[in-house]
Scaffold this motif. Structure first.
Motif, PDB file in Angstrom:
ATOM      1  N   LYS A 206      -4.223   9.024   0.609  1.00  0.00           N
ATOM      2  CA  LYS A 206      -4.609   8.779  -0.840  1.00  0.00           C
ATOM      3  C   LYS A 206      -3.801   7.658  -1.213  1.00  0.00           C
ATOM      4  N   PHE A 207      -4.422   6.638  -0.687  1.00  0.00           N
ATOM      5  CA  PHE A 207      -3.878   5.116  -0.921  1.00  0.00           C
ATOM      6  C   PHE A 207      -3.763   4.657  -2.143  1.00  0.00           C
ATOM      7  N   LEU A 208      -2.815   4.069  -2.560  1.00  0.00           N
ATOM      8  CA  LEU A 208      -2.685   3.462  -4.119  1.00  0.00           C
ATOM      9  C   LEU A 208      -2.233   1.911  -3.611  1.00  0.00           C
ATOM     10  N   PHE A 209      -2.687   0.997  -4.265  1.00  0.00           N
ATOM     11  CA  PHE A 209      -2.526  -0.284  -3.931  1.00  0.00           C
ATOM     12  C   PHE A 209      -1.597  -1.200  -5.132  1.00  0.00           C
ATOM     13  N   VAL A 210      -0.830  -1.940  -4.864  1.00  0.00           N
ATOM     14  CA  VAL A 210      -0.208  -3.169  -5.679  1.00  0.00           C
ATOM     15  C   VAL A 210      -0.236  -4.393  -4.985  1.00  0.00           C
ATOM     16  N   GLY A 211      -0.687  -5.349  -5.703  1.00  0.00           N
ATOM     17  CA  GLY A 211      -0.847  -6.726  -5.047  1.00  0.00           C
ATOM     18  C   GLY A 211      -1.188  -7.633  -5.912  1.00  0.00           C
ATOM     19  N   ASP A 212      -0.252  -8.727  -5.757  1.00  0.00           N
ATOM     20  CA  ASP A 212      -0.454  -9.944  -6.495  1.00  0.00           C
ATOM     21  C   ASP A 212      -1.711 -10.758  -6.478  1.00  0.00           C
ATOM     22  N   ASP A 213      -2.262 -10.782  -5.208  1.00  0.00           N
ATOM     23  CA  ASP A 213      -3.688 -11.215  -5.085  1.00  0.00           C
ATOM     24  C   ASP A 213      -4.725 -10.396  -6.187  1.00  0.00           C
ATOM     25  N   ALA A 214      -4.615  -9.064  -6.092  1.00  0.00           N
ATOM     26  CA  ALA A 214      -5.752  -8.284  -6.735  1.00  0.00           C
ATOM     27  C   ALA A 214      -5.464  -8.579  -8.175  1.00  0.00           C
ATOM     28  N   THR A 215      -4.017  -8.788  -8.524  1.00  0.00           N
ATOM     29  CA  THR A 215      -3.852  -8.963  -9.968  1.00  0.00           C
ATOM     30  C   THR A 215      -4.190 -10.288 -10.534  1.00  0.00           C
ATOM     31  N   GLU A 216      -4.141 -11.337  -9.687  1.00  0.00           N
ATOM     32  CA  GLU A 216      -4.640 -12.676  -9.973  1.00  0.00           C
ATOM     33  C   GLU A 216      -5.861 -12.653 -10.067  1.00  0.00           C
ATOM     34  N   MET A 217      -6.674 -12.076  -9.201  1.00  0.00           N
ATOM     35  CA  MET A 217      -8.163 -11.927  -9.129  1.00  0.00           C
ATOM     36  C   MET A 217      -8.787 -11.548 -10.727  1.00  0.00           C
ATOM     37  N   LEU A 218      -8.003 -10.471 -10.760  1.00  0.00           N
ATOM     38  CA  LEU A 218      -8.395  -9.722 -12.441  1.00  0.00           C
ATOM     39  C   LEU A 218      -8.189 -10.654 -13.561  1.00  0.00           C
ATOM     40  N   ALA A 219      -7.088 -11.338 -13.281  1.00  0.00           N
ATOM     41  CA  ALA A 219      -6.687 -12.413 -14.294  1.00  0.00           C
ATOM     42  C   ALA A 219      -7.533 -13.390 -14.250  1.00  0.00           C
TER      43      ALA A 219
ATOM     44  N   VAL B  85       0.802  -1.121  -0.127  1.00  0.00           N
ATOM     45  CA  VAL B  85       0.066  -0.005   0.100  1.00  0.00           C
ATOM     46  C   VAL B  85       0.958   1.274  -0.070  1.00  0.00           C
ATOM     47  N   TYR B  86       0.665   2.156  -1.000  1.00  0.00           N
ATOM     48  CA  TYR B  86       1.355   3.253  -1.032  1.00  0.00           C
ATOM     49  C   TYR B  86       0.545   4.654  -0.647  1.00  0.00           C
ATOM     50  N   SER B  87       1.134   5.721  -0.270  1.00  0.00           N
ATOM     51  CA  SER B  87       0.675   6.955  -0.029  1.00  0.00           C
ATOM     52  C   SER B  87       0.734   7.836  -1.059  1.00  0.00           C
ATOM     53  N   ALA B  88      -0.037   8.335  -1.946  1.00  0.00           N
ATOM     54  CA  ALA B  88       0.030   9.328  -2.839  1.00  0.00           C
ATOM     55  C   ALA B  88       0.008  10.691  -2.417  1.00  0.00           C
ATOM     56  N   SER B  89      -0.055  10.953  -1.043  1.00  0.00           N
ATOM     57  CA  SER B  89      -0.230  12.187  -0.685  1.00  0.00           C
ATOM     58  C   SER B  89       1.192  13.018  -0.770  1.00  0.00           C
ATOM     59  N   GLY B  90       2.087  12.262  -0.507  1.00  0.00           N
ATOM     60  CA  GLY B  90       3.488  12.753  -0.697  1.00  0.00           C
ATOM     61  C   GLY B  90       4.014  12.892  -2.002  1.00  0.00           C
ATOM     62  N   ILE B  91       3.303  12.559  -2.861  1.00  0.00           N
ATOM     63  CA  ILE B  91       3.760  12.361  -4.384  1.00  0.00           C
ATOM     64  C   ILE B  91       2.905  13.399  -5.151  1.00  0.00           C
ATOM     65  N   PRO B  92       3.496  14.598  -5.281  1.00  0.00           N
ATOM     66  CA  PRO B  92       2.529  15.669  -6.003  1.00  0.00           C
ATOM     67  C   PRO B  92       2.212  15.280  -7.468  1.00  0.00           C
ATOM     68  N   GLN B  93       3.171  14.683  -8.129  1.00  0.00           N
ATOM     69  CA  GLN B  93       2.785  14.218  -9.460  1.00  0.00           C
ATOM     70  C   GLN B  93       1.686  13.558  -9.563  1.00  0.00           C
ATOM     71  N   ILE B  94       1.221  12.792  -8.615  1.00  0.00           N
ATOM     72  CA  ILE B  94      -0.017  11.614  -8.800  1.00  0.00           C
ATOM     73  C   ILE B  94      -1.321  12.582  -8.307  1.00  0.00           C
ATOM     74  N   ASP B  95      -2.100  12.719  -9.359  1.00  0.00           N
ATOM     75  CA  ASP B  95      -3.372  13.460  -9.328  1.00  0.00           C
ATOM     76  C   ASP B  95      -4.435  12.568  -8.897  1.00  0.00           C
ATOM     77  N   VAL B  96      -4.765  12.359  -7.624  1.00  0.00           N
ATOM     78  CA  VAL B  96      -5.842  11.233  -7.538  1.00  0.00           C
ATOM     79  C   VAL B  96      -7.254  11.937  -7.912  1.00  0.00           C
ATOM     80  N   GLY B  97      -7.370  13.174  -8.044  1.00  0.00           N
ATOM     81  CA  GLY B  97      -8.471  14.011  -8.365  1.00  0.00           C
ATOM     82  C   GLY B  97      -8.844  13.429  -9.849  1.00  0.00           C
ATOM     83  N   LYS B  98      -7.685  13.514 -10.626  1.00  0.00           N
ATOM     84  CA  LYS B  98      -7.994  13.003 -11.772  1.00  0.00           C
ATOM     85  C   LYS B  98      -8.318  11.637 -12.151  1.00  0.00           C
ATOM     86  N   LEU B  99      -7.681  10.953 -11.354  1.00  0.00           N
ATOM     87  CA  LEU B  99      -8.166   9.539 -11.572  1.00  0.00           C
ATOM     88  C   LEU B  99      -9.338   9.287 -10.978  1.00  0.00           C
TER      89      LEU B  99
END
Ligand SMILES: [Zn+2]
Length: 268
Positions: free
Chosen positions: A232-245, A105-119
């Motif tokens: 402003k949480f962002l996720f990276v996970g093998d489980d989520a990716t596998e579920m999508l697959a 789990v990542y926090s985008a609040s400290g990464i100004p280039q990531i615009d969660v509003g646009k997402l």
């Protein structure tokens, strides 16, 4: 073509709008050299068949591009053109790194280039346009989200800039690693009403959106909302990716044995 814009409700010229952004079809075509693979819940399309309709005025088309689509197209994963969103995540430290399931789990609040509003605007616009119009893919009616009049209206006001992101909505954003089978895929949103609330999944060029709506959304879902959480949480996970697959391979399998001349939207 003249008519009433579904977003601002003014009468005048209407543009040809796409359910799934035209730029995505183009990106897939360019990167793979073959027609895009668009997965719908029951049908797999493997040709350049786009879902279009005259539902928006030029100003609102522009609004969709400027407030969501342009940013997402710049930061999403495109073969040969990089994956800016993932690059930004890769150089930051996860706030949570789970032992099992490879969840980070990542926090985008400290990464100004990531615009969660646009997402958030982008996924909201996809959900809204899916819900307010019966989109056709070729001769088939595409199964699209059905959110009901109340939530359609809340999203319409948000997309128009006249209201905040609806309080009964939440969004999770997952980043799909480029080595995943589903990385370059685009789906139409799939899901529906679960027992307590609506939940839809939308995969778009390396970014997986989970969109929730309803007044009974689980508090944990809200707590981890990419848009609303202070982190402003962002996720990276093998489980989520596998579920999508799994979801996608099921769709592909089903489409092989199901020939669908026409689909009706839920509730019609
Ligand atoms: Zn308009």
């Amino acid at each position: 073509m003249l008519g009433t814009c579904k977003l601002c409700r003014s009468y005048g010229e209407l543009r040809e709008s796409h359910f799934i952004p035209k730029a995505a079809y183009k990106a897939i075509q360019q990167s793979s050299g073959s027609p895009p693979v668009i997965i719908k819940p029951e049908v797999l399309i493997q040709k350049n068949e786009q879902m279009v309709a005259n539902i928006l005025c030029p100003d609102c088309e522009q609004r969709f591009a400027e407030n969501g689509e342009d940013w997402v197209m710049k930061y999403c994963g495109r073969k040969g053109k990089g994956f800016k969103l993932k690059d930004l995540i890769d150089v930051s430290k996860p706030v949570v790194s789970a032992e099992s399931g490879g969840l980070k789990v990542y926090s985008a609040s400290g990464i100004p280039q990531i615009d969660v509003g646009k997402l958030t605007y982008f996924i909201s616009s996809i959900m809204w346009r899916g819900s307010v119009h019966t989109w056709k893919s070729g001769k088939d009616v595409s199964v699209t989200p059905v959110l009901g009049k109340k939530y359609e209206e809340e999203l319409r006001k948000f997309l128009l800039g006249k209201a905040e992101f609806p309080k009964n909505a939440a969004v999770w954003v997952d980043i799909i690693p480029p080595n995943s089978d589903v990385w370059g895929f685009v789906t139409t949103p799939y899901g529906g009403k679960q027992e307590q609330f609506w939940r839809y999944q939308f995969l778009f060029l390396g970014i997986s959106f989970t969109f929730f709506m309803g007044n009974r959304i689980d508090p944990d879902v809200r707590r981890f909302c990419t848009f609303r959480s202070p982190e402003k949480f962002l996720f990276v996970g093998d489980d989520a990716t596998e579920m999508l697959a799994r979801d996608i391979s099921r769709s592909i399998k089903e489409s092989k044995r199901v020939c669908v001349p026409s689909l009706r939207r839920q509730g019609e």
